[in-house]
Design a protein around this motif. Structure first.
Motif, short mmCIF file in Angstrom:
data_model
loop_
_atom_site.label_atom_id
_atom_site.label_comp_id
_atom_site.label_asym_id
_atom_site.label_seq_id
_atom_site.Cartn_x
_atom_site.Cartn_y
_atom_site.Cartn_z
N THR A 179 0.84 -1.20 0.00
CA THR A 179 0.00 0.00 0.00
C THR A 179 0.87 1.25 0.00
O THR A 179 0.60 2.21 -0.75
CB THR A 179 -0.93 0.00 1.23
OG1 THR A 179 -1.73 -1.18 1.20
CG2 THR A 179 -1.82 1.22 1.24
N GLN A 223 3.61 5.94 -5.61
CA GLN A 223 3.42 6.07 -7.06
C GLN A 223 2.27 7.01 -7.38
O GLN A 223 2.38 7.84 -8.28
CB GLN A 223 3.18 4.70 -7.68
CG GLN A 223 4.42 3.84 -7.68
CD GLN A 223 4.14 2.44 -8.23
OE1 GLN A 223 3.02 2.07 -8.51
NE2 GLN A 223 5.21 1.67 -8.39
N GLU A 224 1.17 6.88 -6.65
CA GLU A 224 0.01 7.75 -6.91
C GLU A 224 0.34 9.22 -6.69
O GLU A 224 -0.10 10.08 -7.45
CB GLU A 224 -1.16 7.35 -5.99
CG GLU A 224 -1.79 6.03 -6.36
CD GLU A 224 -2.81 5.57 -5.31
OE1 GLU A 224 -3.15 6.35 -4.39
OE2 GLU A 224 -3.24 4.41 -5.40
N GLN A 234 3.90 1.62 -1.19
CA GLN A 234 4.49 1.79 -2.52
C GLN A 234 3.47 2.30 -3.53
O GLN A 234 3.80 3.14 -4.37
CB GLN A 234 5.12 0.46 -3.00
CG GLN A 234 6.35 0.06 -2.21
CD GLN A 234 7.40 1.15 -2.15
OE1 GLN A 234 7.74 1.79 -3.15
NE2 GLN A 234 7.91 1.41 -0.96
N GLN A 235 2.25 1.83 -3.43
CA GLN A 235 1.20 2.29 -4.32
C GLN A 235 0.92 3.79 -4.11
O GLN A 235 0.78 4.55 -5.07
CB GLN A 235 -0.08 1.49 -4.08
CG GLN A 235 -1.22 1.86 -4.99
CD GLN A 235 -2.46 1.02 -4.72
OE1 GLN A 235 -2.53 0.25 -3.76
NE2 GLN A 235 -3.46 1.19 -5.56
#
Length: 167
Positions: A129, A135-136, A131-132
């Protein structure tokens, strides 16, 4: 549920002799605050590996950093009476104490370990989560306020997902 306030500190190095160079937090409503810290005369330690990680040259701190007194006063103004969380409690506690001691100002908020409020149900998805979210948000630099916001959003998202699974 109360959204935790997350604080992060960047430092001149990773071990003893290091000192805070940037501090930032993400408040309960996602508002951020961040400040570079001008090194005190006795703060001479400088680790090139740490500098590569945070990308802040010492010269920038000297030219643009705020005094330890200003930073400590601002932190007390914004965070006074609250509990604030960090994912690096052992190091951040020392760096924060160093800041307030150098400023000769009493800290008026409590720094606590983020892992005190992470439920076991949040842990399995924590790193993915995080890492996501990086990126977002298109986080390109390892800096205090953006790191604090990433941690806060990771906590929120994993908290919400954990609660959905228990219903």
């Amino acid at each position: 549920m109360t959204v935790p306030i997350i604080l992060d500190i960047e430092a001149s190095g990773f071990g003893s002799g290091s000192y805070p160079i940037e501090i930032g937090f993400s408040g309960r409503h996602g508002e951020g605050w961040c400040s570079l810290i001008r090194p005190e005369a006795e703060w001479t330690h400088w680790d090139l590996d740490a500098a590569r990680v945070h990308g802040i040259p010492r010269e920038v701190l000297i030219e643009r950093g705020n005094s330890v007194q200003f930073v400590a006063e601002q932190l007390n103004f914004f965070l006074g009476g609250r509990t604030v969380y960090t994912d690096g409690w052992g190091q951040d506690y020392v760096w924060l104490a160093n800041l307030f001691e150098s400023a000769q100002i009493v800290q008026k908020f409590t720094l606590a370990d983020l892992y005190e409020i992470i439920d076991d149900d949040q842990l399995p998805d924590w790193e993915a989560t995080k890492q996501q979210i990086i990126q977002e948000l298109r986080v390109a630099r390892h800096r205090a306020s953006s790191d604090a916001r990433v941690l806060q959003l990771t906590w929120l998202r994993t908290y919400d997902e954990a609660k959905k699974q228990t219903v």
